[in-house]
Design a protein around this motif. Structure first.
Motif, short mmCIF file in Angstrom:
data_model
loop_
_atom_site.label_atom_id
_atom_site.label_comp_id
_atom_site.label_asym_id
_atom_site.label_seq_id
_atom_site.Cartn_x
_atom_site.Cartn_y
_atom_site.Cartn_z
N ASP B 389 -38.51 5.22 13.55
CA ASP B 389 -38.98 3.90 13.99
C ASP B 389 -39.15 3.92 15.52
OD1 ASP B 389 -39.69 1.24 13.86
OD2 ASP B 389 -37.63 0.52 13.99
N ALA B 390 -39.96 4.86 15.97
CA ALA B 390 -40.16 5.04 17.42
C ALA B 390 -41.31 5.99 17.63
CB ALA B 390 -38.90 5.61 18.06
N CYS B 391 -41.91 5.94 18.82
CA CYS B 391 -43.00 6.86 19.14
C CYS B 391 -42.60 7.77 20.30
CB CYS B 391 -44.29 6.11 19.46
SG CYS B 391 -44.29 5.30 21.06
N GLU B 392 -43.52 8.65 20.66
CA GLU B 392 -43.20 9.63 21.70
C GLU B 392 -43.33 9.04 23.10
OE1 GLU B 392 -45.81 12.91 21.11
OE2 GLU B 392 -44.96 13.44 19.18
N ILE B 393 -44.08 7.94 23.22
CA ILE B 393 -44.44 7.45 24.55
C ILE B 393 -43.52 6.33 25.02
CG2 ILE B 393 -46.27 6.44 25.94
CD1 ILE B 393 -48.28 7.57 23.98
N CYS B 394 -43.34 5.33 24.17
CA CYS B 394 -42.68 4.10 24.63
C CYS B 394 -41.17 4.15 24.39
CB CYS B 394 -43.26 2.91 23.88
SG CYS B 394 -45.03 2.78 24.01
N PRO B 395 -40.44 3.22 25.01
CA PRO B 395 -39.04 3.06 24.65
C PRO B 395 -38.93 2.78 23.15
CG PRO B 395 -39.53 1.81 26.63
CD PRO B 395 -40.83 2.33 26.13
N ALA B 396 -37.79 3.20 22.58
CA ALA B 396 -37.67 3.18 21.10
C ALA B 396 -37.38 1.78 20.59
CB ALA B 396 -36.58 4.16 20.68
N ASP B 397 -38.27 0.84 20.86
CA ASP B 397 -38.09 -0.53 20.39
C ASP B 397 -38.47 -0.68 18.92
OD1 ASP B 397 -37.36 -1.07 22.92
OD2 ASP B 397 -39.03 -2.39 23.44
N GLY B 398 -39.25 0.28 18.41
CA GLY B 398 -39.64 0.25 17.01
C GLY B 398 -40.96 -0.47 16.77
N TYR B 399 -41.19 -0.73 15.49
CA TYR B 399 -42.48 -1.30 15.08
C TYR B 399 -42.29 -2.54 14.23
CZ TYR B 399 -44.42 3.17 16.47
OH TYR B 399 -44.79 4.26 17.19
N GLY B 400 -43.30 -3.38 14.26
CA GLY B 400 -43.39 -4.47 13.31
C GLY B 400 -44.69 -4.30 12.54
N GLN B 401 -44.89 -5.14 11.53
CA GLN B 401 -46.13 -5.04 10.75
C GLN B 401 -46.93 -6.32 10.90
OE1 GLN B 401 -45.66 -4.56 6.50
NE2 GLN B 401 -47.67 -3.62 6.30
N ARG B 402 -48.23 -6.13 11.09
CA ARG B 402 -49.14 -7.26 11.09
C ARG B 402 -50.35 -6.86 10.26
NH1 ARG B 402 -50.31 -8.32 16.63
NH2 ARG B 402 -48.48 -9.61 16.81
N GLY B 403 -50.42 -7.38 9.06
CA GLY B 403 -51.53 -7.04 8.17
C GLY B 403 -51.55 -5.56 7.87
N GLU B 404 -52.68 -4.94 8.17
CA GLU B 404 -52.84 -3.53 7.84
C GLU B 404 -52.52 -2.62 9.01
OE1 GLU B 404 -56.82 -3.52 6.52
OE2 GLU B 404 -56.32 -4.29 4.55
N HIS B 405 -51.73 -3.14 9.94
CA HIS B 405 -51.33 -2.33 11.08
C HIS B 405 -49.83 -2.40 11.27
CE1 HIS B 405 -55.55 -3.33 11.83
NE2 HIS B 405 -55.61 -2.19 12.49
N VAL B 406 -49.27 -1.33 11.78
CA VAL B 406 -47.95 -1.47 12.39
C VAL B 406 -48.21 -1.62 13.88
CG1 VAL B 406 -46.63 -0.20 10.67
CG2 VAL B 406 -47.64 1.04 12.57
N VAL B 407 -47.39 -2.41 14.53
CA VAL B 407 -47.61 -2.70 15.94
C VAL B 407 -46.38 -2.26 16.73
CG1 VAL B 407 -48.07 -4.52 17.63
CG2 VAL B 407 -49.05 -4.68 15.34
N CYS B 408 -46.63 -1.45 17.75
CA CYS B 408 -45.54 -1.00 18.62
C CYS B 408 -44.99 -2.24 19.35
CB CYS B 408 -46.06 0.04 19.61
SG CYS B 408 -44.83 0.51 20.84
N ILE B 409 -43.70 -2.50 19.18
CA ILE B 409 -43.13 -3.73 19.74
C ILE B 409 -43.16 -3.67 21.27
CG2 ILE B 409 -40.97 -5.07 19.96
CD1 ILE B 409 -40.43 -4.28 17.02
N TYR B 410 -43.08 -2.47 21.83
CA TYR B 410 -43.06 -2.36 23.29
C TYR B 410 -44.45 -2.56 23.90
CZ TYR B 410 -42.64 -0.50 27.97
OH TYR B 410 -42.69 -0.37 29.33
N CYS B 411 -45.42 -1.77 23.45
CA CYS B 411 -46.72 -1.81 24.14
C CYS B 411 -47.78 -2.58 23.35
CB CYS B 411 -47.23 -0.40 24.44
SG CYS B 411 -47.85 0.47 23.00
N ARG B 412 -47.41 -3.09 22.19
CA ARG B 412 -48.26 -3.95 21.36
C ARG B 412 -49.52 -3.26 20.84
NH1 ARG B 412 -47.52 -8.50 25.77
NH2 ARG B 412 -46.93 -6.65 26.89
N THR B 413 -49.50 -1.93 20.83
CA THR B 413 -50.65 -1.21 20.29
C THR B 413 -50.65 -1.31 18.77
OG1 THR B 413 -50.62 0.35 22.10
CG2 THR B 413 -51.76 1.05 20.11
N PRO B 414 -51.76 -1.81 18.18
CA PRO B 414 -51.81 -1.84 16.71
C PRO B 414 -52.23 -0.47 16.18
CG PRO B 414 -53.69 -3.00 17.66
CD PRO B 414 -52.93 -2.43 18.80
#
Lengths: 343, 463
Positions: B389-414
């Motif tokens: 529940d984390a990516c290589e770039i951002c702090p490990a805040d994890g993801y949420g889901q919005r429709g057909e995307h997961v959204v990085c909670i830190y940088c809001r990238t869908p």
């Protein structure tokens, strides 16, 4: 002749703009409901697909004609208020034109460079040599917990030499050299690694890693060896400042925290201050080199796009102000003078 | 199943029947009002045939044995029909304010009947499919199809009969309120207030549009940045990124979404209010002209009512819950996992959760005394993605889901669900796992190694 004028009048009317825009909205919404990444798909096809390019180009042309007519009417109405009305549409039109030109005719490429590297994009005849790189790093780096964004503050730059001139290239804004815009996409340390057995060097070189700002951990493999290395820069010392314990890193000659895995097993965990012994191999880390990731782009629409965004951003508040004033002006004019009160 | 649950399911079916009955009935009512003055029976017939076709679709889907794909298709179809309606309404509101459909012409050509037939079918078909799926699920839960469909009929038929009686008495009075624009807006409202099926329908227009706008703005800015050679967010100052992030955020997108939804009707109201009154040649005295003017104003006010209702409902929807729904990401609480002989086993289906339901699922476990989070989701191609529940770039805040995307909670990238499992960038870090018919198995070493590397790499440490 009159007929032709009528046809031209219709083609270049605001109606055409409306219907082209409506068609695009229809297409985009349909794509986004029935597929994923509608915008991505649109952008993927735009550079090559005439069915998308032609309506887009017609839209820009028709918009431009209407824009000219709009400018004339606004300037005639009032010299003073004209900029309030015109800045945002000007920005929008430039943005659209720049976006279209960028999509259709831009080319770009990326390359890892160090001092002495030759840069020659395929669309350009002239060669440039990276004459100097400057990471902007200090000898010591004090981690004060700033987190992301630190790299930008350091302002790394490099110099491209060619045609008797030297051009400084930074992160942003890009530098235009000949017809190409260059900027540094990323930069970092490339630690030197030497693997030897019984004094015989088996492998030696620099590995490009993302280790900056200090604290980042990065991983790499060195074939044919079955190991996965993960390293991060170790603090050289600690200092107390304002009651806070801070880490001080030596960027020029760093020591690393090293974890070596073989399959799912960790075979070494320690630091690089002395040679690491694993399976009879000796692994040493020596003074790093620096790497820059340079991006070059030939984009005839760049300036249109940039100025379009600036003008649009500046123009929207002005437009809103003008609309409010206009609404005030309209109030009270909506009386029917032809309507006497008596019968 | 207990009596209490049975009663709830039966109630659901009745309410469902009432809602569907209202939808059919209200459309019948308004349409009757519009065509009442001329050859009503013939024009009503095309509408009824369209509804009958939709009912046939309802029966077919009810009897078929279908899976998840159908549900997905139904969801998209409902959304698309809604878009078509709103799009048509917006075009008419912006361009054809004065258009009256030729309701009162005595003769309608065949193509006009076919259009009405087709439009009514398209209007009801997605709801018919959705209803069939929903009711079949209810029937499975209730273990009695007869009970569910009977309850549906109990809700449906009386409402329809009541509306039918009302139609004969008062449908003629409403024709003054409706031109083409108003009729289309009425259809949009009907879909908005009574559309969809429980379980997988969008209950509100605003969040849906807002999500679309957010994605579009994000992609447009990202593409523009690519052309302008603006570096990605790890290279930007936090303050710069926060400024750019405003355009990716809910406040900006809700403003744009409301513009998209409200500009056409508000423009319509503006145009109709400010349009000059044209006087006929016969109105040559002041009194005549005032009479004409009063009549025109009266007509305009009636025409404004449906549009004003639409504006009111959209605004209320936004004010009450719309924005909140779209803003909030679906972020489930991680469920604890326990290591067993160097392996973590997650069942695909338990009484409380189904990993294949298309929603993200989070799990947590302890590695060396510290918490590690995993993310699981079924992708649209039905495969499972298992990641940290984390990516290589951002702090490990994890993801949420919005429709057909997961959204990085830190940088809001869908990030589209399709791309999960691929490494790099802002994608969640994939894990090597083995998936059986019953569970997902992950080596503990795989999890701990990847998580350790990740959290150790953050200047801020673990989150």
């Amino acid at each position: 002749m009159l007929k032709l004028r009528g046809i031209a009048w219709r083609i270049f009317s605001p109606s055409t703009m409306f219907w082209l825009l409506a068609a695009w909205v229809f297409m985009y919404a349909t794509l986004s409901i029935w597929t994923v990444e509608a915008f991505g798909k649109f952008m993927e096809r735009l550079p090559d697909d005439l069915l998308l390019q032609v309506p887009f180009a017609i839209f820009i042309i028709v918009s431009s004609v209407n824009y000219v007519s709009y400018v004339i009417s606004r300037v005639r109405a009032s010299w003073l208020s004209a900029p309030f009305w015109l800045l945002a549409p000007t920005g929008a039109l430039l943005f659209l034109a720049g976006f279209f030109m960028s999509a259709v005719s831009s080319e770009s490429g990326r390359i890892f460079v160090g001092t002495g590297s030759v840069v020659q994009p395929p669309w350009q005849d002239r060669q440039y040599v990276v004459s100097k790189i400057d990471t902007g790093l200090k000898d010591e780096f004090i981690d004060m917990g700033q987190g992301g964004g630190l790299i930008f503050k350091l302002s790394p730059r490099l110099f491209l030499q060619g045609g008797g001139q030297s051009h400084e290239v930074g992160i942003f804004p890009p530098t235009k050299v000949s017809s190409t815009y260059y900027h540094i996409m990323d930069f970092g340390l490339a630690p030197g690694v030497r693997i030897s057995r019984d004094g015989e060097v088996l492998k030696e070189g620099f590995v490009i890693q993302r280790l900056l700002p200090p604290g980042l951990r990065s991983s790499f493999d060195l074939s044919p060896f079955p190991y996965r290395f993960s390293i991060k820069i170790l603090p050289e010392r600690e200092m107390i400042k304002g009651g806070e314990k801070l880490h001080v890193y030596n960027i020029k000659k760093p020591a690393y925290s090293v974890v070596i895995e073989k399959g799912l097993d960790v075979v070494f965990e320690g630091d690089s201050t002395s040679p690491i012994e694993v399976d009879g191999l000796s692994i040493e880390f020596y003074e790093p080199d620096y790497w820059f990731w340079l991006e070059g782009s030939r984009n005839p629409g760049y300036m249109l796009l940039a100025y379009g965004i600036i003008l649009f951003a500046a123009g929207v508040p002005l437009l809103l102000i003008a609309m409010v004033f206009n609404a005030h002006g309209v109030q009270g004019r909506d009386k029917d003078p032809d309507l006497p009160l008596d019968g | 199943m207990g009596n209490k649950e049975s009663i709830v399911l039966i109630q659901d079916s009745v309410v469902y029947g009432v809602r569907e009955g209202l939808k059919v009935g209200l459309l019948y009512f308004v349409w009757s009002g519009l065509v009442m003055q001329q050859i009503r029976g013939e024009k009503i017939r095309s509408l009824l045939v369209g509804i009958a076709f939709a009912f046939f679709v309802f029966l077919s889907v009810s009897l078929m044995d279908t899976g998840m794909v159908e549900k997905e298709f139904s969801y998209r179809l409902a959304g698309y029909v809604f878009f078509l309606l709103f799009f048509s309404a917006s075009v008419v509101l912006l361009r054809f304010q004065d258009v009256n459909i030729a309701w009162n012409q005595g003769y309608w050509p065949v193509w006009a009947h076919l259009i009405v037939l087709f439009a009514s079918f398209v209007f009801f078909a997605p709801d018919a499919i959705a209803s069939a799926i929903y009711l079949r699920e209810l029937a499975e839960l209730e273990q009695s199809a007869l009970g569910v469909y009977l309850s549906l009929g109990i809700g449906f038929i009386p409402v329809l009969m009541a509306v039918y009686l009302l139609t004969n008495r008062s449908a003629g009075r409403i024709s003054g309120f409706f031109g083409l624009a108003q009729f289309l807006i009425f259809l949009v409202l009907l879909k908005l207030l009574l559309g969809g099926a429980a379980g997988f329908a969008e209950s509100s227009l605003v969040p849906t549009v807002q999500r679309g706008v957010m994605k579009f703005v994000h992609d447009l800015i990202h593409q523009s940045f690519l052309y302008l050679l603006v570096p990605d967010h790890p290279m930007l100052k936090t303050s710069t990124w926060n400024f750019i992030g405003f355009f990716f955020g809910p406040d900006f997108s809700i403003a744009l979404a409301l513009c998209i939804l409200l500009v056409p009707p508000v423009y319509y109201l503006y145009a109709i209010i400010t349009a000059p009154v044209t006087y006929p040649d016969s109105a040559d005295t002041g009194a005549d002209r005032r009479l004409v003017r009063a009549e025109v104003r009266h007509q305009r006010i009636r025409r404004m009512v449906p549009i004003a209702v639409f504006i009111l409902i959209v605004t209320m929807s936004w004010y009450t819950s719309g924005s909140e729904k779209a803003m909030s990401l679906y972020v489930p609480e991680p469920k604890p996992l326990i290591e067993d002989k160097g392996m973590v086993i997650i069942p695909l289906s338990t009484p409380g959760a189904d990993l294949t339901d298309g929603k993200i699922h989070k799990f947590s476990l302890l590695v060396d005394g510290k918490g590690v989070r995993l993310l699981l989701v079924r992708k649209p191609d039905s495969s499972l993605a298992v990641t940290l529940d984390a990516c290589e770039i951002c702090p490990a805040d994890g993801y949420g889901q919005r429709g057909e995307h997961v959204v990085c909670i830190y940088c809001r990238t869908p990030i589209p669900l399709e791309t999960l499992g691929k490494p790099g960038g802002c994608n969640p870090i994939p894990l090597v796992v083995s998936i059986t018919d019953r569970d997902v198995r992950i080596q503990m070493a795989e999890i701990s190694n990847k998580w350790k590397l990740l959290v150790n790499s953050r200047p801020g440490g673990e989150k």
